[in-house]
Design an enzyme around this catalytic site. Structure first.
Site, PDB file in Angstrom:
ATOM      1  N   GLY A 134       0.793  -1.211   0.000  1.00  0.00           N
ATOM      2  CA  GLY A 134       0.000   0.000   0.000  1.00  0.00           C
ATOM      3  C   GLY A 134       0.828   1.266   0.000  1.00  0.00           C
ATOM      4  N   ASP A 306       1.239 -11.006   6.817  1.00  0.00           N
ATOM      5  CA  ASP A 306       1.751 -10.217   5.689  1.00  0.00           C
ATOM      6  C   ASP A 306       3.036  -9.500   6.050  1.00  0.00           C
ATOM      7  OD1 ASP A 306      -0.420  -8.829   7.259  1.00  0.00           O
ATOM      8  OD2 ASP A 306       0.448  -7.086   6.277  1.00  0.00           O
ATOM      9  N   ASN A 307       3.485  -9.614   7.311  1.00  0.00           N
ATOM     10  CA  ASN A 307       4.728  -8.978   7.750  1.00  0.00           C
ATOM     11  C   ASN A 307       5.809  -9.992   8.094  1.00  0.00           C
ATOM     12  OD1 ASN A 307       3.650  -6.405   7.471  1.00  0.00           O
ATOM     13  ND2 ASN A 307       2.947  -6.308   9.576  1.00  0.00           N
ATOM     14  N   ASP A 316       9.423  -5.069   7.523  1.00  0.00           N
ATOM     15  CA  ASP A 316       8.383  -4.106   7.895  1.00  0.00           C
ATOM     16  C   ASP A 316       8.561  -3.584   9.321  1.00  0.00           C
ATOM     17  OD1 ASP A 316       7.258  -4.281   5.404  1.00  0.00           O
ATOM     18  OD2 ASP A 316       5.805  -5.802   5.966  1.00  0.00           O
TER      19      ASP A 316
END
Length: 562
Positions: A134, A306-307, A316
């Protein structure tokens, strides 16, 4: 002038409101022309057919092509010399305007193929569906002098199709934290993604740092992150959840060929066993990474699937933090302050939970749960063995002896939180403890005193007695190894850092940078290059957290926008 290479796929489109990419995203006759990009990810995996940069679902795609958003007054303020060397860049290249423009999203080299990655993830234990990059844009895969590939990724370079309602930008405070911690973790010996550069955009970005209805404008910034791959667990979860098995297989095969070539079969025909072998190796690497986190007192703060990197790298750096006083229940993430799902003591278990979700995602390629279960069962074995070896090193023991050392470790971890105790300084002080027969109890304890925040108030007679009892056991255990105090001290100081990226140190550097002074950033980066060795004149970087930092935003609490 040439436009960014398209690799035969749909042409790139500029972000809404920007000029033609042929005018903005080019570098002609640049000192960067010698850089070679081999963009295998975009060449071999399915692209999003939608060419416009607007939020949308992208079924069947691994990525969407997208340009960075140009900025008004780009300025490069810090560079990691070690990453410069890793990439084979020259001083002339790094000091050029062309480098500044590329690293701040204002130019794209002809060999690059910029894109945002599509993935999903479990966030705080709940399936979130499509997420994706994003506020990160991958510029391309740079071929380094040794023939390996490193992906250059800009964080904070503008919106992507996966930004949803966000602006895709980053602010200075979060960018300083990401830049510094990426490099600090590398020098601590923790598997991590890297950071090449930190740049200012000249633009103002509105952020509500604590999500409490008080947004403010802050300086915009961009970090260039570097890794062999930014693929994460959620990259596999999303296609599996949507029944996109061909895309799942293509991504898995690509990951093995590019990042785990030792697992790729000679006949180029992967089998279910090939995929199980990949999973088992990711299990092992993830366990190893989290052992390192626990060793140095690092708390990731947002261990969503997702990290977590498919390569076992720390990825991240958002609301992370460092244990200063040893509180195993602490998390820096304000979003997680009630459930504390991602607290320090919970990280090993969350690692296993996240791996289970990855295993579920890979199941359609294997169609047999038993070998996947065997692989994830190995997580406990890997983590326990790694944690025991790690703790033996922290205590200066020649080798872990479970019968004698398990109780010694458990008793210590029970003692450390009773009085407010600085984790980093405690283990450095323990290395200075002397084990001679004639050492008095008081003299023996003296090297540890500096680790306590409020010794006069919290070190009661009862607690002092417990510490004296533990130290008696510890000294007896150390003597049984037959090592000299000097040898033990050297061994302990090699694994117990003196300098870590303390939250308040980062905040002080941010405060200076916000005022236009980046000397704090560069000095802190330099200190963290040698975290295990005392540096003359830099004693202040190894001090306990000051009282003012106990409750200050950025030191004791952070949000996902931090």
């Amino acid at each position: 002038m040439e436009q960014a290479r398209s690799s035969g796929s749909p042409s790139l489109q500029p972000n809404e409101g920007s000029e033609s990419p042929s005018n903005l995203f080019t570098v002609c006759m640049s000192v960067l022309d010698t850089l070679e990009f081999d963009n295998r990810f975009t060449a071999e995996l399915p692209a999003d057919p939608v060419e416009t940069n607007v939020p949308h679902q992208a079924p069947g795609a691994s990525f969407s092509r997208v340009f960075p958003t140009p900025t008004s007054a780009p300025q490069l303020v810090a560079v990691s010399d070690e990453v410069v060397d890793l990439l084979g860049l020259t001083a002339e290249q790094v000091e050029s305007d062309a480098f500044r423009d590329v690293m701040t999203g204002n130019s794209v080299l002809s060999g690059m193929d910029p894109f945002a990655m599509r993935y999903g993830g479990h966030q705080f234990g709940n399936w979130a569906g499509q997420l994706g990059d994003g506020r990160a844009i991958n510029l391309g895969e740079l071929v380094t002098p040794d023939g390996s590939r490193q992906t250059l990724q800009l964080k904070g370079a503008g919106p992507t199709p996966y930004s949803r309602t966000a602006d895709g930008l980053a602010v200075l405070r979060s960018s300083v934290r990401e830049f510094l911690c990426s490099e600090a973790m590398f020098h601590l010996g923790v598997p991590t993604t890297r950071a090449l550069s930190l740049g200012l955009t000249g633009d103002q970005v509105m952020r509500d740092v604590l999500y409490d209805g008080h947004p403010e404008y802050e300086p915009g910034a961009v970090v260039c992150r570097v890794a062999p791959s930014f693929v994460r667990f959620g990259s596999f979860e999303l296609p599996a959840s949507m029944g996109e098995i061909d895309q799942l297989r293509a991504l898995t095969n690509f990951t093995i060929r590019e990042n785990y070539p030792e697992l790729w079969p000679d006949d180029d025909k992967p089998t279910p066993q090939t995929y199980v072998a990949l999973y088992a190796e990711v299990v092992r690497r993830t366990a190893e990474m989290i052992v390192h986190w626990q060793r140095v007192g690092f708390v990731h703060g947002v261990m969503n699937t997702d990290n977590l990197s498919i390569l076992g790298l720390t990825i991240d750096y958002g609301p992370y933090g460092w244990l200063e006083d040893y509180d195993p229940g602490w998390t820096p993430n304000t979003t997680d302050r009630h459930g504390k799902r991602y607290r320090y003591e919970n990280q090993p278990g969350i690692g296993q939970w996240n791996l289970a979700q990855l295993g579920n995602a890979l199941f359609p390629l294997i169609e047999d749960a038993e070998p996947l279960q065997e692989a994830i069962d190995g997580y406990v074995t890997h983590f326990r063995a790694g944690h025991q070896e790690m703790f033996a090193g922290k205590l200066g023991l020649a080798k872990w002896d479970n019968d004698r050392d398990e109780g010694l470790m458990v008793d210590l971890l029970d003692l450390l939180p009773v009085a407010e105790t600085d984790m980093t300084l405690f283990f450095r002080g323990l290395a200075d403890l002397r084990t001679e027969e004639n050492e008095s109890t008081e003299e023996r304890f003296r090297p540890l005193l500096d680790a306590f925040y409020l010794p006069d108030e919290q070190l009661t007679d009862e607690l002092q007695g417990r510490w004296d009892s533990w130290l008696d056991k510890y000294v007896a255990r150390v003597r049984s190894d037959g090592s000299s105090d000097a040898a033990r001290r050297a061994a302990m100081n090699a694994v117990n850092p003196l300098y870590v990226m303390r939250n308040y140190l980062a905040q002080l550097a941010i405060d200076q940078a916000t005022d236009g002074d980046f000397s704090g950033v560069t000095e802190l980066l330099d200190v963290m290059r040698n975290p295990y060795v005392a540096q003359s004149g830099r004693e202040r970087f190894a001090e306990k957290r000051p009282d003012w930092a106990r409750t200050r935003v950025g030191c004791s609490m952070l949000s996902c926008s931090s």
